[in-house]
Scaffold this motif. Sequence first.
Motif, PDB file in Angstrom:
ATOM      1  N   VAL B  61      16.745  25.731  60.395  1.00 50.66           N
ATOM      2  CA  VAL B  61      17.880  25.797  59.384  1.00 50.66           C
ATOM      3  C   VAL B  61      17.292  26.931  58.491  1.00 50.66           C
ATOM      4  N   LEU B  62      18.227  27.880  58.512  1.00 48.97           N
ATOM      5  CA  LEU B  62      18.010  29.084  57.415  1.00 48.97           C
ATOM      6  C   LEU B  62      19.149  28.957  56.477  1.00 48.97           C
ATOM      7  N   SER B  63      18.873  28.658  55.123  1.00 46.73           N
ATOM      8  CA  SER B  63      19.857  28.629  54.297  1.00 46.73           C
ATOM      9  C   SER B  63      20.007  29.894  53.304  1.00 46.73           C
ATOM     10  N   LEU B  64      21.110  30.432  52.994  1.00 45.19           N
ATOM     11  CA  LEU B  64      21.266  31.604  52.133  1.00 45.19           C
ATOM     12  C   LEU B  64      22.186  31.164  50.868  1.00 45.19           C
ATOM     13  N   ARG B  65      21.786  31.629  49.643  1.00 42.47           N
ATOM     14  CA  ARG B  65      22.367  31.151  48.427  1.00 42.47           C
ATOM     15  C   ARG B  65      22.401  32.488  47.343  1.00 42.47           C
ATOM     16  N   GLY B  66      23.528  32.725  46.782  1.00 38.02           N
ATOM     17  CA  GLY B  66      23.389  33.973  46.114  1.00 38.02           C
ATOM     18  C   GLY B  66      24.431  33.466  44.981  1.00 38.02           C
ATOM     19  N   ALA B  67      24.165  33.586  43.760  1.00 41.92           N
ATOM     20  CA  ALA B  67      24.686  33.171  42.454  1.00 41.92           C
ATOM     21  C   ALA B  67      24.773  34.276  41.565  1.00 41.92           C
ATOM     22  N   PRO B  68      26.026  35.272  41.803  1.00 37.30           N
ATOM     23  CA  PRO B  68      26.237  36.296  40.847  1.00 37.30           C
ATOM     24  C   PRO B  68      26.088  36.110  39.382  1.00 37.30           C
ATOM     25  N   PRO B  69      25.752  36.945  38.428  1.00 39.60           N
ATOM     26  CA  PRO B  69      25.659  36.309  37.249  1.00 39.60           C
ATOM     27  C   PRO B  69      27.040  36.414  36.548  1.00 39.60           C
ATOM     28  N   ALA B  70      27.210  35.436  35.691  1.00 38.58           N
ATOM     29  CA  ALA B  70      28.434  35.314  35.038  1.00 38.58           C
ATOM     30  C   ALA B  70      29.074  36.565  34.251  1.00 38.58           C
ATOM     31  N   ASN B  71      30.283  36.796  34.312  1.00 41.44           N
ATOM     32  CA  ASN B  71      30.657  37.901  33.500  1.00 41.44           C
ATOM     33  C   ASN B  71      31.047  37.510  32.156  1.00 41.44           C
ATOM     34  N   GLY B  72      30.269  38.480  31.223  1.00 41.85           N
ATOM     35  CA  GLY B  72      30.198  38.059  29.771  1.00 41.85           C
ATOM     36  C   GLY B  72      31.375  38.450  29.242  1.00 41.85           C
ATOM     37  N   PRO B  73      31.605  37.944  27.997  1.00 44.79           N
ATOM     38  CA  PRO B  73      33.179  38.097  27.396  1.00 44.79           C
ATOM     39  C   PRO B  73      33.330  39.617  27.170  1.00 44.79           C
ATOM     40  N   GLY B  74      34.346  40.040  27.518  1.00 46.61           N
ATOM     41  CA  GLY B  74      34.663  41.545  27.605  1.00 46.61           C
ATOM     42  C   GLY B  74      36.223  41.703  26.946  1.00 46.61           C
ATOM     43  N   ALA B  75      36.851  42.818  27.536  1.00 51.05           N
ATOM     44  CA  ALA B  75      38.224  42.994  26.950  1.00 51.05           C
ATOM     45  C   ALA B  75      38.978  42.014  27.393  1.00 51.05           C
ATOM     46  N   PRO B  76      39.926  41.628  26.742  1.00 46.37           N
ATOM     47  CA  PRO B  76      41.161  40.754  27.269  1.00 46.37           C
ATOM     48  C   PRO B  76      41.473  41.028  28.775  1.00 46.37           C
ATOM     49  N   THR B  77      41.700  40.070  29.516  1.00 48.50           N
ATOM     50  CA  THR B  77      42.213  40.238  30.964  1.00 48.50           C
ATOM     51  C   THR B  77      43.339  40.483  31.360  1.00 48.50           C
ATOM     52  N   VAL B  78      43.739  41.629  32.190  1.00 46.53           N
ATOM     53  CA  VAL B  78      45.226  41.711  32.333  1.00 46.53           C
ATOM     54  C   VAL B  78      45.649  40.940  33.497  1.00 46.53           C
ATOM     55  N   SER B  79      44.580  41.201  34.559  1.00 42.12           N
ATOM     56  CA  SER B  79      44.764  40.252  35.850  1.00 42.12           C
ATOM     57  C   SER B  79      43.456  40.307  36.448  1.00 42.12           C
ATOM     58  N   ALA B  80      43.329  38.993  37.188  1.00 45.52           N
ATOM     59  CA  ALA B  80      41.971  38.515  37.492  1.00 45.52           C
ATOM     60  C   ALA B  80      42.233  38.117  38.840  1.00 45.52           C
TER      61      ALA B  80
END
Lengths: 135, 131
Positions: B61-80
């Motif tokens: 069994v080959l398992s893959l896992r990738g956890a992208p870094p969380a987005n830091g606080p930036g400008a206010p979000t218009v749409s996500a």
Amino acid sequence: MTTYAFNPFREMERMLDELGRLGGEGWSAVPAVDVHADEDAVQVVTELPGVAPGDVTLNIEDDVLTITATRPAPTAENATWHRRERQHGTVTRHVHLPYGIEAERAKAKLADGVLTVRLPRAAADRPRRIAVQAA
Amino acid sequence: MFGLTKRQPTPTERLAGETPERRRVVAPAVDIHETSAALVITADMPGVRQEDVQVVLDREVLSLRGAPPANGPGAPTVSAERMPCVYERAFTIGVPVDAAQVTANVRNGVLSVTLPKQAQARPRTIAVSGG
């Protein structure tokens, strides 16, 4: 905390994509886009894994940013394909910007498969403070 | 097999939204191709860097896992639309592979894993000799 605009169609698209991966030519689902904005600039973030910087075209017309990306079909010689789920072909996404921007000063970078476009606000479109005078 | 050992959030944590793994798990799209020498798995993991990836081969069994870094606080979000997520997927490898020679790399948000086949699993051409 960020609230995510719940789009049932996007959810269904994602489910269909994960269940069937019925690709064919072109991308079945458009890449997800985030838009952030403050008083000075808009930042548009989108996911384009495996796309080379040269294969991305950005176009700005009025307050609409158009992102076009192309990913070639994977090739391997003398190979048997067991799965082919990753989308290839060309995808286009239009993003409506919250205010007018200065296209000449726009900056874009593609890192780890994520495209970030920064678009500074047009001077003419900046918020103005209005002094209140006593009568 | 997978996930059973994962720590489950307590009800208080769930209410407070402070669970260690609050991101949704997404199965990345993959391409798998096989040549006479190796099996190659390619997975789309936008935002994932080399150090965010875990590739484990446990028996077949080959398992893959990738956890992208969380987005830091930036400008206010218009749409996500890009929800914070963790990419996870596992495969049963049907051919005997040389576990010590497995290589993996991440480029432009695409993970690719090469599993060289064991010599016994490679195709052989048998010469036919005259009687």
